[in-house]
Design a protein around this motif. Structure first.
Motif, PDB file in Angstrom:
ATOM      1  N   SER A 160      38.186  37.553  28.330  1.00 37.11           N
ATOM      2  CA  SER A 160      37.946  38.976  28.561  1.00 37.11           C
ATOM      3  C   SER A 160      38.255  39.344  30.013  1.00 37.11           C
ATOM      4  CB  SER A 160      36.497  39.323  28.217  1.00 37.11           C
ATOM      5  OG  SER A 160      36.236  40.683  28.469  1.00 37.11           O
ATOM      6  N   GLN A 161      37.803  38.500  30.943  1.00 31.42           N
ATOM      7  CA  GLN A 161      38.065  38.750  32.363  1.00 31.42           C
ATOM      8  C   GLN A 161      39.563  38.651  32.675  1.00 31.42           C
ATOM      9  OE1 GLN A 161      35.552  35.702  34.029  1.00 31.42           O
ATOM     10  NE2 GLN A 161      33.840  37.104  34.381  1.00 31.42           N
ATOM     11  N   THR A 162      40.253  37.743  31.990  1.00 31.11           N
ATOM     12  CA  THR A 162      41.689  37.560  32.237  1.00 31.11           C
ATOM     13  C   THR A 162      42.475  38.809  31.862  1.00 31.11           C
ATOM     14  OG1 THR A 162      41.493  35.176  31.843  1.00 31.11           O
ATOM     15  CG2 THR A 162      43.699  36.141  31.700  1.00 31.11           C
ATOM     16  N   PHE A 163      42.177  39.374  30.702  1.00 31.78           N
ATOM     17  CA  PHE A 163      42.869  40.606  30.305  1.00 31.78           C
ATOM     18  C   PHE A 163      42.556  41.732  31.282  1.00 31.78           C
ATOM     19  CE2 PHE A 163      43.464  38.695  26.049  1.00 31.78           C
ATOM     20  CZ  PHE A 163      44.785  39.059  25.841  1.00 31.78           C
ATOM     21  N   LEU A 164      41.314  41.817  31.717  1.00 30.10           N
ATOM     22  CA  LEU A 164      40.944  42.865  32.670  1.00 30.10           C
ATOM     23  C   LEU A 164      41.659  42.660  34.000  1.00 30.10           C
ATOM     24  CD1 LEU A 164      39.153  45.359  32.705  1.00 30.10           C
ATOM     25  CD2 LEU A 164      37.307  43.957  33.625  1.00 30.10           C
ATOM     26  N   MET A 165      41.826  41.413  34.404  1.00 33.09           N
ATOM     27  CA  MET A 165      42.540  41.110  35.647  1.00 33.09           C
ATOM     28  C   MET A 165      43.997  41.539  35.559  1.00 33.09           C
ATOM     29  SD  MET A 165      44.861  38.612  36.936  1.00 33.09           S
ATOM     30  CE  MET A 165      44.611  37.087  36.029  1.00 33.09           C
ATOM     31  N   ILE A 166      44.656  41.248  34.430  1.00 29.76           N
ATOM     32  CA  ILE A 166      46.057  41.640  34.246  1.00 29.76           C
ATOM     33  C   ILE A 166      46.181  43.160  34.299  1.00 29.76           C
ATOM     34  CG2 ILE A 166      47.989  41.678  32.618  1.00 29.76           C
ATOM     35  CD1 ILE A 166      47.020  38.936  31.603  1.00 29.76           C
ATOM     36  N   GLY A 167      45.279  43.868  33.622  1.00 23.83           N
ATOM     37  CA  GLY A 167      45.316  45.324  33.614  1.00 23.83           C
ATOM     38  C   GLY A 167      45.091  45.925  34.992  1.00 23.83           C
TER      39      GLY A 167
END
Length: 523
Positions: free
Chosen positions: A488-495
């Motif tokens: 979840s944090q990884t997707f938020l980081m990419i965004g």
């Protein structure tokens, strides 16, 4: 310009070749485990099957303009198709891991030319008023190829054997070679180009490009598995990257006839900004395609084939949107307005994905976010490409196309490397953060343990076995919850990364009235 039947035969040929090249960047990923068993290779050794292809690709792409001019574009394209096809056959025939790695490198040399040269052929095939359609068809290959690679690879591995992921290239390559001989022609500017004598070729620039870019790609491909700068080989290749890249930049800025003319960056501010945005596009395209399949397969238990089918509708949405975006640009809609929308959509996609991450998530939970991703990529790829080449002509446009292609590939490599490292290190940090919540002195934890022990004893285990199984189950719950938080944090980081790039749009220079994109010279 070609018309009628010939035009669409050429389109089919070059789009197939472009797709083959990009599919082969990801198709082998799902077959690596089978290769390890059949070829008696370690995980470190088999990783070179991916790395060797990527290294060859990123070295060749920026030189395609020079090579097409030196040998004739049709000749160079035909040679590349044949080389790619023969190398594919040789890959399938490999009897040990290092044979496969060597043939994958040769395949990458041929494949690197297919993408950039296919773009140039498509552009020359369409009249000026249909240039956006040609770019859109090329963009479909760039975005769809890496997405369907795991799907096709998973289906082949599940139903046949790993050599067939290479053999499927052969009939397409043979057909493309025949069509290239019969239908593809060099434009007048290529026919009339002055060929450089061997002594006047920028051999030093070629050597420094291979040294710098090849070493950088090695560091990005092997860094995570080798624990980055704790490993001597990573330190060595990092030093070679610095020496090679600094030397390459110096050489190309001072040479009279450079193999890659970096001075073109100083002629267009939009190209400089567009090159960085191409890096961001590659980062987002490959990082999101990398992290989502891992989540689906490791956490949700999907097969590679299931994961690929889940990604396919979003890729097709990109293909559908490409002509729409192209026509909008032709109608006068500024790329400066499209790009913030594209970045914003990609942030919404990433945030939406971060909220959908759960142990009970199913295919329907990801359908619409992935469709939104497809729209966002279409709104980024075509505006970035056309904006980067605006106002350039002749050799400058060809050099610019090669540079942006290389930078997009490097962006993808950075994206995969950084996301892979982020996943590994953040998982451990999150595990440490969750540990205090499952202390055995905590009443809720004790109650959970008692329930697990009772459950295992009811299935026939004695008290000691039940306790061990309960501890293992608790550890499994902890790791799964840790993984969910991390993804979840990884997707938020990419965004967030995409959102932070929006201010770069203000650096784009507004096009002068009547200024066109001379894509006809783009190799």
């Amino acid at each position: 310009m070609e018309t009628g039947f010939t035009k669409w035969i050429i389109v089919i040929t070059v789009v197939m070749c472009c797709l083959l090249e990009l599919i082969d960047t990801s198709i082998v990923n799902v077959a690596l485990t089978q290769m390890m068993g059949n070829l008696s290779a370690t995980q470190q050794e088999v990783s070179w099957v991916v790395a060797s292809y990527a290294i060859a690709n990123v070295i060749v792409i920026p030189m395609t303009g020079f090579l097409a001019e030196q040998f004739g574009r049709k000749n160079y394209y035909l040679f590349s198709v044949i080389l790619f096809t023969l190398a594919s056959m040789a890959c399938g025939q490999s009897t040990n891991i290092w044979e496969l790695v060597a043939f994958r490198f040769i395949q990458g040399v041929g494949g690197g030319a297919l993408m950039a040269t296919s773009q140039a052929i498509l552009i020359d095939t369409f009249p000026p008023q249909q240039l956006a359609l040609g770019q859109a068809l090329f963009g479909m290959g760039v975005i769809i190829g890496p997405t369907i690679g795991p799907t096709l690879g998973g289906w082949i591995v599940d139903n046949y054997d790993w050599p067939w992921i290479f053999y499927v290239n052969v009939p397409v390559g043979v057909m493309a070679s025949i069509f290239t001989i019969l239908f593809i022609r060099d434009p007048e500017r290529i026919k009339n180009a002055i060929r450089r004598p061997l002594g006047q070729i920028d051999w030093l620039g070629i050597f420094l490009l291979i040294l710098g870019v090849g070493s950088l790609q090695y560091v990005l491909e092997q860094g995570e598995s080798n624990d980055w700068f704790e490993d001597q080989s990573i330190l060595l290749f990092t030093a070679l990257t610095v020496v090679g890249m600094v030397g390459f930049i110096w050489r190309e800025l001072t040479a009279k006839q450079p193999v890659v003319d970096l001075r073109v960056l100083g002629k267009s501010r939009n190209l400089a900004v567009g090159s960085f945005l191409s890096f961001i596009l590659g980062f987002g395209l490959f990082a999101s395609v990398f992290v989502f399949p891992i989540f689906c397969q490791r956490i949700l238990g999907f097969t590679a084939e299931q994961t690929g089918y889940l990604l396919l509708p979003g890729a097709l949405m990109s293909g559908f949107m490409m002509p729409v975006v192209g026509k909008s640009i032709q109608a006068g809609v500024s790329q400066k307005y499209m790009l913030p929308v594209g970045f914003g959509i990609f942030f919404v996609f990433s945030y939406w994905m971060s909220t959908q991450i759960s142990p009970t998530a199913g295919e329907s939970d990801f359908f619409w976010p992935l469709m939104l991703r497809g729209v966002g990529l279409a709104l980024l790829f075509l505006p970035i490409t056309t904006m980067s080449l605006a106002g350039l002509s002749g050799k400058d446009a060809g050099q610019a196309a090669g540079l942006t292609g290389m930078i997009r590939q490097l962006g993808g490599s950075f994206g995969v490397a950084l996301v892979g490292t982020y996943l590994e290190r953040t998982t451990m940090q999150n595990r440490v953060g969750l540990l205090p919540n499952i202390s055995l002195y905590d009443p809720e934890t004790q109650q959970r343990m008692q329930g697990l022990i009772a459950n295992f004893m009811a299935k026939g285990a004695d008290i000691v076995q039940a306790q061990r199984q309960a501890y293992a189950a608790l550890e499994g719950m902890l790791m799964k919850q840790t993984a969910l938080i991390t993804y979840s944090q990884t997707f938020l980081m990419i965004g967030t990364f995409f959102l932070l790039c929006v201010p770069l749009i203000f650096l784009i220079k507004r096009a002068r009235p009547g200024e066109k994109v001379d894509l006809n010279a783009a190799h």
